[in-house]
Motif scaffolding. Sequence first.
Motif, PDB file in Angstrom:
ATOM      1  N   UNK A   1       1.125  51.620  13.049  1.00 17.30           N
ATOM      2  CA  UNK A   1       1.048  52.010  14.457  1.00 17.30           C
ATOM      3  C   UNK A   1       2.414  52.400  15.008  1.00 17.30           C
ATOM      4  N   UNK A   2       3.477  51.695  14.603  1.00 13.78           N
ATOM      5  CA  UNK A   2       4.796  52.054  15.112  1.00 13.78           C
ATOM      6  C   UNK A   2       5.256  53.393  14.538  1.00 13.78           C
TER       7      UNK A   2
ATOM      8  N   UNK B   1      -2.675  62.483  13.810  1.00 14.34           N
ATOM      9  CA  UNK B   1      -3.529  61.401  13.305  1.00 14.34           C
ATOM     10  C   UNK B   1      -2.635  60.250  12.868  1.00 14.34           C
ATOM     11  N   UNK B   2      -3.256  59.136  12.588  1.00 16.32           N
ATOM     12  CA  UNK B   2      -2.500  57.949  12.193  1.00 16.32           C
ATOM     13  C   UNK B   2      -1.868  58.200  10.824  1.00 16.32           C
TER      14      UNK B   2
ATOM     15  N   UNK C   1       6.249  56.600  16.951  1.00 18.37           N
ATOM     16  CA  UNK C   1       7.578  57.223  16.903  1.00 18.37           C
ATOM     17  C   UNK C   1       7.568  58.613  16.274  1.00 18.37           C
ATOM     18  N   UNK C   2       6.439  59.043  15.792  1.00 17.30           N
ATOM     19  CA  UNK C   2       6.367  60.375  15.172  1.00 17.30           C
ATOM     20  C   UNK C   2       6.527  61.467  16.237  1.00 17.30           C
ATOM     21  N   UNK C   3       7.181  62.601  15.892  1.00 22.19           N
ATOM     22  CA  UNK C   3       7.347  63.704  16.864  1.00 22.19           C
ATOM     23  C   UNK C   3       5.997  64.225  17.344  1.00 22.19           C
TER      24      UNK C   3
ATOM     25  N   UNK D   1      11.061  50.103  11.002  1.00 22.66           N
ATOM     26  CA  UNK D   1       9.942  50.163  11.957  1.00 22.66           C
ATOM     27  C   UNK D   1       9.625  48.785  12.525  1.00 22.66           C
ATOM     28  N   UNK D   2       9.676  47.775  11.693  1.00 25.37           N
ATOM     29  CA  UNK D   2       9.379  46.429  12.171  1.00 25.37           C
ATOM     30  C   UNK D   2      10.462  45.909  13.096  1.00 25.37           C
ATOM     31  N   UNK D   3      11.710  46.367  12.914  1.00 22.36           N
ATOM     32  CA  UNK D   3      12.802  45.932  13.781  1.00 22.36           C
ATOM     33  C   UNK D   3      12.578  46.363  15.220  1.00 22.36           C
ATOM     34  N   UNK D   4      11.884  47.436  15.433  1.00 20.93           N
ATOM     35  CA  UNK D   4      11.678  47.936  16.791  1.00 20.93           C
ATOM     36  C   UNK D   4      10.852  46.981  17.642  1.00 20.93           C
ATOM     37  N   UNK D   5      10.067  46.138  17.016  1.00 21.56           N
ATOM     38  CA  UNK D   5       9.268  45.190  17.811  1.00 21.56           C
ATOM     39  C   UNK D   5      10.151  44.178  18.520  1.00 21.56           C
ATOM     40  N   UNK D   6      11.332  43.933  17.987  1.00 24.14           N
ATOM     41  CA  UNK D   6      12.263  43.054  18.684  1.00 24.14           C
ATOM     42  C   UNK D   6      13.032  43.834  19.762  1.00 24.14           C
TER      43      UNK D   6
END
Length: 440
Positions: free
Chosen positions: A183-184, A194-195, A188-190, A208-213
């Motif tokens: 999902x992240x 679709x997923x 963040x995709x331009x 990508x997981x770092x962005x949740x913080x």
Amino acid sequence: LAWESLRSVFFPCTAITLTTMIGFASFWATEAPALQVFGLLAGIGLALSWLISITLVPAVLALVPIRTEAATSPWHAWRLPRWLLRPWLLIALSVLLVPGILRLRVDDGWTRNFRPDHPIVQDVRWFQRESVGLYQLDLMLERRDGRRWTEPGELAALERMQRELDARPELTASLSLADLVRDRAWELAPTRPRRPPLPADRPRIERLLTTYRLFNEQILARMFLDRPETATRLIFGVASDDYLTATRARQAVDRAVRRAFPSGAVAARVGGSAERGRVLIGSIVNNQRISVLLSLVLSLLVLGYASGRWGRSLRCLAVNVWALLLVLGGAGWLGVELGVASSSFLALGIGVGLDYAIHLGFHAGTTATADVIRRVATNVLVVSAGISVLALSANPSIAQLGLLIVASLIASGYTAIVVFSGQAEEPAGNVAKFIPNRVS
């Protein structure tokens, strides 16, 4: 009058009090504090009742004038029809009912303790329609081979297992580390046609997981990221709180984990509200087996030692067990589901239903068997009438428990009458230890 009355009933009253107290005390084998306290208070009440019965009641009888002519009533001449006392009828009932035990199942849930139109039940149904479910099943996975869940291959295996479980009707929704990554990447995709698929390299997954913080998403970070990289979590919504649904969901999770990962590579632990309810319900229902066995063994020891008639004591217990098997079989054929409340009737059936076999199996030879049968039938009628009011409860579990207890009392009384009818037994050998023949 008082002394002779006490002599004739002392042994059966004492024996049935002890065995009934044992039946209630067996609730201490369960893991529910409420049932343990219930058994303790019931046992104390029975002990006080026995004490009053052998002290106050004889004293009151001593003050009652002796009538020269016994009063007669239609009930005094009442007898059971002969065909009801035939052993073949009891055997035929066993053949018809006992196989129903194989149809019994445990299917309980806390919302089933309320009537269908209760506001709590209506609120639960509304939340189930409007959300993914109120009952949670947590799957904790920890790798024993040291590999990280952020590696693309391991994350893909996790997602495949999750999709397999999503197809189960018992599970309404799921959330995993793979969902957070995918999902992240999509957010963040331009462009977002679709997923996107899962990233193919570990550094991108970790970024990508770092962005949740960074984006102040502490809830997701706490649930999925605040743990070692060798451990991860899957959260599933369970469709209902009942035991059957939760059990099927747990079994599906166990099978999926075994298929998805090599044996010994991953350690799995399951928790959540749905699992907690399933374990509690299953534990209490299964503990009833221990309670019943413990009650039977202790009742046999007490009854056999007090009477000195071990064979007769074993026969009394066998009659009681036979009656309970009839009730269980009938419940199976009628589709009655066992649960925390309804399964308690087994221990109660042992404690109370055994009284009838004791009365008929150990009554004094000076008392006519027909009189004892009338007393037992009267007791069954009176006690069943008192307990049957539970069937009027708005709580379905309590109503079902009342019906099962009444059925066990009727079955125990009837089985004891059929097995022991026509037999006269002299007073038990050890009774003389407690009550002398004469009083100066």
